[in-house]
Write a protein that holds these residues in place. Structure first.
Motif, PDB file in Angstrom:
ATOM      1  N   VAL A  63       0.844  -1.193   0.000  1.00 31.72           N
ATOM      2  CA  VAL A  63       0.000   0.000   0.000  1.00 31.72           C
ATOM      3  C   VAL A  63       0.877   1.240   0.000  1.00 31.72           C
ATOM      4  CG1 VAL A  63      -1.747   1.302   1.280  1.00 31.72           C
ATOM      5  CG2 VAL A  63      -1.862  -1.190   1.200  1.00 31.72           C
ATOM      6  N   GLU A  64       0.482   2.194  -0.826  1.00 29.97           N
ATOM      7  CA  GLU A  64       1.158   3.494  -0.847  1.00 29.97           C
ATOM      8  C   GLU A  64       0.449   4.448   0.101  1.00 29.97           C
ATOM      9  OE1 GLU A  64       2.872   6.100  -4.376  1.00 29.97           O
ATOM     10  OE2 GLU A  64       0.684   6.303  -4.260  1.00 29.97           O
ATOM     11  N   ILE A  65       1.236   5.174   0.880  1.00 28.93           N
ATOM     12  CA  ILE A  65       0.718   6.250   1.718  1.00 28.93           C
ATOM     13  C   ILE A  65       1.318   7.539   1.170  1.00 28.93           C
ATOM     14  CG2 ILE A  65       0.440   7.135   4.048  1.00 28.93           C
ATOM     15  CD1 ILE A  65      -0.729   4.351   3.684  1.00 28.93           C
ATOM     16  N   ALA A  66       0.498   8.306   0.468  1.00 32.87           N
ATOM     17  CA  ALA A  66       0.975   9.520  -0.198  1.00 32.87           C
ATOM     18  C   ALA A  66      -0.020  10.647   0.032  1.00 32.87           C
ATOM     19  CB  ALA A  66       1.176   9.262  -1.691  1.00 32.87           C
ATOM     20  N   PRO A  67      -0.087  11.195   1.238  1.00 33.67           N
ATOM     21  CA  PRO A  67      -1.080  12.232   1.543  1.00 33.67           C
ATOM     22  C   PRO A  67      -0.844  13.508   0.738  1.00 33.67           C
ATOM     23  CG  PRO A  67       0.481  11.996   3.346  1.00 33.67           C
ATOM     24  CD  PRO A  67       0.767  10.875   2.402  1.00 33.67           C
ATOM     25  N   GLU A  68      -1.953  14.178   0.443  1.00 37.88           N
ATOM     26  CA  GLU A  68      -1.916  15.452  -0.278  1.00 37.88           C
ATOM     27  C   GLU A  68      -2.626  16.503   0.570  1.00 37.88           C
ATOM     28  OE1 GLU A  68      -0.513  16.522  -2.947  1.00 37.88           O
ATOM     29  OE2 GLU A  68       0.279  14.651  -3.743  1.00 37.88           O
ATOM     30  N   PRO A  69      -1.911  17.488   1.088  1.00 37.31           N
ATOM     31  CA  PRO A  69      -2.557  18.486   1.963  1.00 37.31           C
ATOM     32  C   PRO A  69      -3.642  19.300   1.273  1.00 37.31           C
ATOM     33  CG  PRO A  69      -0.177  18.524   2.199  1.00 37.31           C
ATOM     34  CD  PRO A  69      -0.451  17.649   1.019  1.00 37.31           C
ATOM     35  N   ALA A  70      -3.428  19.673  -0.004  1.00 41.59           N
ATOM     36  CA  ALA A  70      -4.425  20.456  -0.752  1.00 41.59           C
ATOM     37  C   ALA A  70      -4.916  21.672   0.035  1.00 41.59           C
ATOM     38  CB  ALA A  70      -5.597  19.557  -1.152  1.00 41.59           C
ATOM     39  N   GLY A  71      -3.998  22.307   0.768  1.00 36.81           N
ATOM     40  CA  GLY A  71      -4.343  23.507   1.522  1.00 36.81           C
ATOM     41  C   GLY A  71      -4.918  23.243   2.895  1.00 36.81           C
ATOM     42  N   LEU A  72      -5.056  21.982   3.315  1.00 41.99           N
ATOM     43  CA  LEU A  72      -5.599  21.651   4.630  1.00 41.99           C
ATOM     44  C   LEU A  72      -4.506  21.663   5.690  1.00 41.99           C
ATOM     45  CD1 LEU A  72      -7.828  18.649   3.500  1.00 41.99           C
ATOM     46  CD2 LEU A  72      -8.618  20.967   4.034  1.00 41.99           C
ATOM     47  N   ARG A  73      -4.901  21.891   6.943  1.00 36.92           N
ATOM     48  CA  ARG A  73      -3.948  21.893   8.047  1.00 36.92           C
ATOM     49  C   ARG A  73      -3.725  20.503   8.620  1.00 36.92           C
ATOM     50  NH1 ARG A  73      -5.792  23.892  12.194  1.00 36.92           N
ATOM     51  NH2 ARG A  73      -7.945  24.402  11.594  1.00 36.92           N
ATOM     52  N   TRP A  74      -4.773  19.686   8.604  1.00 36.81           N
ATOM     53  CA  TRP A  74      -4.637  18.329   9.117  1.00 36.81           C
ATOM     54  C   TRP A  74      -5.752  17.457   8.554  1.00 36.81           C
ATOM     55  CZ3 TRP A  74      -8.894  16.438  11.660  1.00 36.81           C
ATOM     56  CH2 TRP A  74      -9.771  17.389  12.215  1.00 36.81           C
ATOM     57  N   ALA A  75      -5.539  16.169   8.607  1.00 32.68           N
ATOM     58  CA  ALA A  75      -6.554  15.198   8.193  1.00 32.68           C
ATOM     59  C   ALA A  75      -6.273  13.871   8.885  1.00 32.68           C
ATOM     60  CB  ALA A  75      -6.563  15.009   6.683  1.00 32.68           C
ATOM     61  N   SER A  76      -7.326  13.121   9.123  1.00 33.46           N
ATOM     62  CA  SER A  76      -7.174  11.791   9.702  1.00 33.46           C
ATOM     63  C   SER A  76      -8.316  10.921   9.219  1.00 33.46           C
ATOM     64  CB  SER A  76      -7.177  11.837  11.236  1.00 33.46           C
ATOM     65  OG  SER A  76      -8.436  12.274  11.727  1.00 33.46           O
ATOM     66  N   GLY A  77      -8.114   9.617   9.283  1.00 31.91           N
ATOM     67  CA  GLY A  77      -9.175   8.719   8.860  1.00 31.91           C
ATOM     68  C   GLY A  77      -8.690   7.300   8.736  1.00 31.91           C
ATOM     69  N   ALA A  78      -9.564   6.463   8.181  1.00 26.42           N
ATOM     70  CA  ALA A  78      -9.256   5.049   8.018  1.00 26.42           C
ATOM     71  C   ALA A  78      -9.827   4.560   6.697  1.00 26.42           C
ATOM     72  CB  ALA A  78      -9.838   4.238   9.171  1.00 26.42           C
ATOM     73  N   VAL A  79      -9.086   3.659   6.053  1.00 30.67           N
ATOM     74  CA  VAL A  79      -9.524   3.017   4.814  1.00 30.67           C
ATOM     75  C   VAL A  79      -9.602   1.519   5.068  1.00 30.67           C
ATOM     76  CG1 VAL A  79      -8.953   2.530   2.410  1.00 30.67           C
ATOM     77  CG2 VAL A  79      -8.544   4.813   3.346  1.00 30.67           C
ATOM     78  N   PRO A  80     -10.777   0.894   4.868  1.00 32.37           N
ATOM     79  CA  PRO A  80     -10.919  -0.544   5.138  1.00 32.37           C
ATOM     80  C   PRO A  80     -10.084  -1.384   4.176  1.00 32.37           C
ATOM     81  CG  PRO A  80     -13.057   0.535   4.916  1.00 32.37           C
ATOM     82  CD  PRO A  80     -12.041   1.504   4.428  1.00 32.37           C
ATOM     83  N   LEU A  81      -9.604  -2.515   4.662  1.00 29.77           N
ATOM     84  CA  LEU A  81      -8.950  -3.504   3.827  1.00 29.77           C
ATOM     85  C   LEU A  81      -9.974  -4.551   3.397  1.00 29.77           C
ATOM     86  CD1 LEU A  81      -5.643  -3.827   5.853  1.00 29.77           C
ATOM     87  CD2 LEU A  81      -5.965  -2.693   3.651  1.00 29.77           C
ATOM     88  N   PRO A  82      -9.720  -5.295   2.318  1.00 29.90           N
ATOM     89  CA  PRO A  82     -10.745  -6.179   1.765  1.00 29.90           C
ATOM     90  C   PRO A  82     -11.265  -7.238   2.729  1.00 29.90           C
ATOM     91  CG  PRO A  82      -8.953  -5.887   0.207  1.00 29.90           C
ATOM     92  CD  PRO A  82      -8.519  -5.230   1.478  1.00 29.90           C
ATOM     93  N   GLU A  83     -10.395  -7.852   3.525  1.00 29.85           N
ATOM     94  CA  GLU A  83     -10.836  -8.939   4.396  1.00 29.85           C
ATOM     95  C   GLU A  83     -11.147  -8.438   5.800  1.00 29.85           C
ATOM     96  OE1 GLU A  83     -11.601 -11.956   3.565  1.00 29.85           O
ATOM     97  OE2 GLU A  83     -11.109 -11.627   1.463  1.00 29.85           O
ATOM     98  N   GLN A  84     -10.133  -7.960   6.480  1.00 30.30           N
ATOM     99  CA  GLN A  84     -10.309  -7.446   7.835  1.00 30.30           C
ATOM    100  C   GLN A  84      -9.274  -6.369   8.087  1.00 30.30           C
ATOM    101  OE1 GLN A  84      -9.120 -10.115  11.013  1.00 30.30           O
ATOM    102  NE2 GLN A  84      -8.226 -11.540   9.528  1.00 30.30           N
ATOM    103  N   GLY A  85      -9.548  -5.556   9.085  1.00 25.99           N
ATOM    104  CA  GLY A  85      -8.619  -4.496   9.428  1.00 25.99           C
ATOM    105  C   GLY A  85      -8.757  -3.293   8.519  1.00 25.99           C
ATOM    106  N   GLU A  86      -7.973  -2.284   8.821  1.00 26.97           N
ATOM    107  CA  GLU A  86      -7.970  -1.060   8.046  1.00 26.97           C
ATOM    108  C   GLU A  86      -6.622  -0.377   8.217  1.00 26.97           C
ATOM    109  OE1 GLU A  86     -10.810  -1.373  10.304  1.00 26.97           O
ATOM    110  OE2 GLU A  86      -9.420  -1.024  11.935  1.00 26.97           O
ATOM    111  N   ILE A  87      -6.384   0.572   7.359  1.00 26.97           N
ATOM    112  CA  ILE A  87      -5.192   1.409   7.464  1.00 26.97           C
ATOM    113  C   ILE A  87      -5.637   2.771   7.947  1.00 26.97           C
ATOM    114  CG2 ILE A  87      -3.345   2.546   6.186  1.00 26.97           C
ATOM    115  CD1 ILE A  87      -3.238   0.122   4.378  1.00 26.97           C
ATOM    116  N   LYS A  88      -5.066   3.195   9.080  1.00 27.65           N
ATOM    117  CA  LYS A  88      -5.409   4.487   9.654  1.00 27.65           C
ATOM    118  C   LYS A  88      -4.283   5.474   9.389  1.00 27.65           C
ATOM    119  CE  LYS A  88      -8.305   2.575  13.327  1.00 27.65           C
ATOM    120  NZ  LYS A  88      -8.551   2.501  14.790  1.00 27.65           N
ATOM    121  N   VAL A  89      -4.673   6.675   9.021  1.00 30.21           N
ATOM    122  CA  VAL A  89      -3.710   7.725   8.701  1.00 30.21           C
ATOM    123  C   VAL A  89      -4.106   8.989   9.441  1.00 30.21           C
ATOM    124  CG1 VAL A  89      -2.798   9.208   6.872  1.00 30.21           C
ATOM    125  CG2 VAL A  89      -3.150   6.774   6.431  1.00 30.21           C
ATOM    126  N   ALA A  90      -3.124   9.656  10.012  1.00 25.11           N
ATOM    127  CA  ALA A  90      -3.331  10.983  10.609  1.00 25.11           C
ATOM    128  C   ALA A  90      -2.129  11.831  10.268  1.00 25.11           C
ATOM    129  CB  ALA A  90      -3.516  10.876  12.116  1.00 25.11           C
TER     130      ALA A  90
END
Length: 974
Positions: free
Chosen positions: A907-934
């Motif tokens: 998995v690539e983690i390549a955040p793009e600020p696009a003028g934002l100060r911060w962002a956080s969240g989670a993306v589900p994986l196909p079977e179980q679990g997720e990838i969380k980014v902040a």
């Protein structure tokens, strides 16, 4: 466990008709349960068309899911906990048979099959020992909801049985005061229209009782003196029930109006009308109405007057057609004496013994099939021309053979929609606090005020909802409760659901009573009108059983921009509301699985929910249409033989994306033959220039692109090129090595032809089309350049040129006109590294929706006039999942979470600020679990924290010009 199971049960039905129109039929059977009960008891069930299952009076399930009749789906329920040990138990089923095809059902015949399986074998199974009865009080003449759907409901609770699902005396077929009879066997399992029974392949939908947020208005209202709804499509061509194809016709409706004194007489068309209207041969002297409504006004003298209404349609898909009459003096209606045949009779608003209308014609009819958009007009019959010119029918004796009565089942004067849209008088009242008690059920009911006219109040469900409307009230017998669901209100403006009769008419019995509709609906507001109340009405509750695909809240997104946060939430909510037993375009107007829409909806779902079963089910349904059309239909399973080539190409692309997402090579092997078959079918339409040249519905966007239904359409060629390229990759996963090179080569040949024939040197852009007569399109659109970029058709200077057209659209070119098209636009912006433009466009377009109080994403953009059904409508559907793109792109681009390998192993983690100060969240994986980014920004420095399951390889990419600090946290999967 249930695949290939052997059924001892038989398909059963009752009554004299195999395919009755809109019939609700009850079935039941009782049996003795052992003293020690049953630790295991599984009930298997299916029905044509839909069922509600009860075990000892408790609702146990609804179904079945939509399916092709060749592979009829059945459900299995564990019902052991509902059985009563040592007592007599009752299995009861309400079956709703449609009696006509629509956009999610093909006409078979009324039937039920049920089998209860215990530890030692079958405990009971449907056969001729079961009791059956039509449900008393349900009127089969209730209006058709829309061309895509089945029927609304008119319920007379004075006849409705209260305890038929539990009464143990039903073995004698006399329970609950109903006319029970022995069911008749119509087919064995695997016979009849249902060639194979297959188990349900997705989870059951949930049901959650939700209450309104507020009562927002109260009015005294008056409807027109007479309102009716007609099924003109079936009236004109009865055999059209077998398909959902549109038809064309030319005819007249006729009725005699008998007025007591001179008056102003108004003929109203709440859903619009284009044909001529005559009263005694004279056209209306004054017409008015807000589009599409129309009201024709006549000054009439006392006596009888003949009304003729031209009913002409070039294509009628089957929605209810509404008509009303009103006057400032009493009047009655009777059938006109236009023929010596038995057409006499009168009516004053009841269709118990018929209706007052006669049909003149039809003078011409035709079923429209694949090329319905280009269908020629019907020929004019001489008699039809004379009537349209105002010639009196009495002067045309040869007209007698064309006059016939209407089938009473195709007409109702319980017209909630017409009476709600056309209100001849209204008086706004303050909403008393006591009326708000229905918002949260209280011990004391809300008592509706006694008014001289009808009492209308509007309930806000708080947000768009999808499910089953219910209520409990106390009223005098004969009181009518009309319920009409709409999606949008703003100030005094109500957006009526033209083309959707989203209504219930409930005639009360005496006393306290409750009702839960078995018909699925979508709406936000309930316009409730109480009519003919002879005593105070006490309302205890009004609610909706929200019905949803069972989804965990796995995806998340938050950032420093509250507007984007709200946009992500409405995208997520829209996607959920449009996940039923398949993805559907919208829960209100259609509830239809549109194949092309589902590709984009699947991607959004991957990022906000992570569900895969529903995606696989949708993909599997598409090839079932091959026997109807080898190109595959654009909505399935459906009785409309319609093809949008792009929708099939999106399906091919979605098959490859699903395999890559899940790393399911076995599925690639399973689906490949169907993909190959469709590829070959389309390749037959490659012309001598090497281009796809096909006559079909060549749609991409609602905007006025030059996309004719015949000839060479550029965006269609581009998507076919991409579909072939990705299908070659699918063939590789399927182990079809000889097919890989074939479709790669064919894709490249088409790529060459597109560049050779569809490029315009002067504009340095791809033109929209080449017409069937060889004319090159004079129009240029942003859409075509977007798809050219997305499909990677051009290199070098051409590539740079079309990219510049996307980033800075030329003035005068056709602009993007729908959120669906924006999905592809955002894909291109992301590939060009322009997340800033992507986010700006999301803010602009979806922010406009929120400005109007949206809780879900709209089908159309409010700023795009060409898309509007009328001058007042901001959009048609206010909940449409093809528009939920932000749910995908904010996670993929702003959080920067993207798969680099099949099954998300890398998995690539390549955040793009696009003028934002911060962002956080989670993306589900196909079977179980997720990838969380902040992540958070401090100047040019980014602090990034990533949480991911152990074993997933992470590849980090910092935004250009940004330095960062990284923290990685690992979790272990079970």
């Amino acid at each position: 466990m249930n695949i290939g199971r052997t059924w001892s049960a038989k398909w059963i039905w009752g009554g004299e008709e195999d395919r009755p129109r809109n019939e609700w039929r009850c079935f039941r059977k009782s049996f003795e349960c052992p003293e020690n009960g049953l630790k295991e008891a599984v009930l298997h069930i299916s029905a044509d068309s839909r069922y509600v299952l009860y075990v000892n009076g408790t609702q146990a399930g609804r179904g079945p899911v939509r399916s092709w009749p060749e592979e009829q789906s059945y459900d299995s329920y564990d019902v052991a906990h509902l059985l009563l040990p040592g007592r007599r138990n009752t299995i009861a089923v309400l079956v709703l048979h449609f009696g006509m095809s629509n956009f999610y059902y093909l006409l078979g015949q009324g039937a039920l099959i049920t089998e209860l399986e215990g530890p030692s074998g079958v405990l009971l199974a449907t056969d001729d020992s079961w009791g059956t009865s039509r449900l008393p009080g349900q009127q089969s003449s209730a209006p058709r909801m829309s061309c895509q759907q089945a029927f609304g409901e008119v319920i007379d609770a004075r006849e409705l049985p209260e305890h038929w699902t539990t009464d143990e005396t039903a073995e004698g077929f006399q329970a609950s005061g109903m006319g029970w009879e022995a069911a008749r066997q119509v087919a064995a399992a695997g016979e009849g229209p249902w060639k194979k029974l297959v188990p349900r392949d997705i989870p059951f939908l949930t049901e959650e009782k939700v209450y309104p947020s507020a009562v927002i208005s109260l009015c005294e209202v008056q409807p027109p003196a007479y309102a009716a709804a007609f099924d003109l499509k079936t009236i004109m061509l009865p055999e059209s029930v077998w398909s959902a194809n549109p038809i064309a016709y030319k005819a007249f409706l006729s009725v005699q109006v008998n007025v007591e004194k001179s008056c102003t007489f108004t003929i109203g068309f709440p859903t619009g009308a284009e044909g001529a209207v005559f009263l005694d041969g004279k056209k209306a002297v004054r017409s008015y109405g807000v589009e599409p409504e129309r009201y024709d006004v006549f000054e009439t003298s006392a006596g009888s007057h003949l009304v003729l209404i031209e009913t002409e349609s070039r294509y009628d898909h089957g929605s209810s057609w509404h008509l009303g009459f009103h006057a400032d003096a009493p009047f009655t209606l009777s059938r006109p004496e236009l023929a010596s045949t038995a057409l006499s009779g009168s009516a004053t608003g009841t269709n118990a013994d018929g209706n007052p209308f006669a049909l003149i014609g039809p003078f011409a009819t035709a079923e429209r099939t694949q090329h319905w958009l280009d269908s020629p007009p019907l020929p004019d019959h001489p008699l039809y021309i004379q009537l349209r010119e105002g010639v009196s029918p009495e002067s045309l004796p040869e007209l007698e053979s064309w006059v016939k009565p209407l089938d009473t089942r195709l007409y109702t004067d319980q017209d909630v929609f017409g009476s709600s849209v056309w209100q001849t008088a209204t008086r706004a009242l303050a909403v008393p606090a006591q009326l708000q008690q229905m918002v949260v059920p209280a011990p004391e009911p809300a008592v509706l005020p006694g008014l001289a006219g009808d009492c209308e109040f509007v309930v806000d469900l708080g947000e768009q909802r999808s499910g089953y409307i219910g209520f409990e009230l106390e009223a005098a017998a004969g009181t009518i409760l009309d319920v009409y669901g709409i999606e949008h209100m703003e100030g005094d403006y109500r957006q009526h659901t033209y083309g959707l009769d989203n209504t219930i008419s409930y005639i009360c019995r005496d006393g306290r009573q409750s009702y839960l509709s078995p018909v699925r609906r979508g709406c936000r507001y309930l316009i409730v009108t109480v009519r003919q109340a002879s005593a105070p009405v006490k309302l205890y509750e009004m609610y909706m059983n929200q019905s949803s695909y069972p989804l965990p809240q796995r995806g998340e997104f938050r950032c420093s921009d509250s507007l984007l946060n709200e946009i992500w939430q409405i995208s997520r909510r829209t996607t959920k509301l449009c996940m039923e037993d398949t993805f559907v375009d919208c829960p209100a107007y259609e509830q239809t699985f549109w194949v092309g829409d589902a590709r984009n909806e699947a991607l959004v779902n991957y990022y906000v929910f992570g569900a895969t079963d529903i995606v696989k089910r949708c993909l599997n349904l598409v090839p079932g249409s091959e026997s109807r059309n080898p190109l595959y239909l654009d909505q399935v399973p459906s009785g409309w033989n319609s093809v949008i080539p792009n929708w099939t190409f999106f399906w091919m692309i979605a098959c490859q994306e699903y395999v890559e997402h899940t790393d399911d090579s076995d599925y690639a092997k399973t689906i490949w033959p169907s993909v190959q078959s469709a590829l070959e079918a389309y390749y037959e339409y490659i012309d001598d220039k090497g281009l796809l040249n096909i006559r079909s519905w060549n749609l991409l966007d609602w905007a006025p692109i030059d996309q004719p239904n015949s000839g060479v359409v550029t965006h269609q060629n581009l998507f076919f090129m991409k579909a072939m390229r990705l299908s070659a990759a699918l063939a590789q996963r399927a182990g079809q090595s000889e097919q890989v090179s074939l479709w790669q080569e064919r894709s490249e040949v088409l790529r060459t032809a597109i560049n050779l024939h569809l490029w315009d040197e002067e504009r340095q852009a791809f033109l929209d089309c080449i017409h069937e007569d060889g004319r090159r399109s004079e129009k240029f659109s942003v859409q075509t350049q977007v798809i050219a970029c997305l499909c990677a058709v051009a290199d070098g200077e051409r590539k740079a040129s079309i990219e510049s057209h996307v980033l800075q659209p030329p003035v005068g070119w056709t602009q993007i006109g729908s959120p669906f098209m924006s999905f592809f636009y955002y894909e291109v912006l992301a590939s060009l590294g322009r997340s800033d433009l992507l986010v700006d466009d999301i803010r602009l377009q979806y922010g406009r929706m929120l400005d109007h109080g949206a809780t879900t994403c709209w089908e159309m953009y409010p700023s795009f006039k060409e898309n509007r059904a009328s001058s007042d409508m901001l959009t048609r559907s206010h909940c449409h999942a093809w528009s939920a793109a932000p749910g995908y792109f904010l996670g993929r681009e702003i959080l920067g979470v993207r798969p680099l390998d099949t099954g998300w192993r890398k998995v690539e983690i390549a955040p793009e600020p696009a003028g934002l100060r911060w962002a956080s969240g989670a993306v589900p994986l196909p079977e179980q679990g997720e990838i969380k980014v902040a992540w958070s920004m401090n100047g040019d420095n980014m602090k990034l924290t990533v949480t991911a399951p152990e074993g997933i390889e992470l590849d980090f990419k910092w935004p250009e010009g940004v330095k960062g600090s990284l923290e990685v946290k690992r979790v272990f999967l079970l």
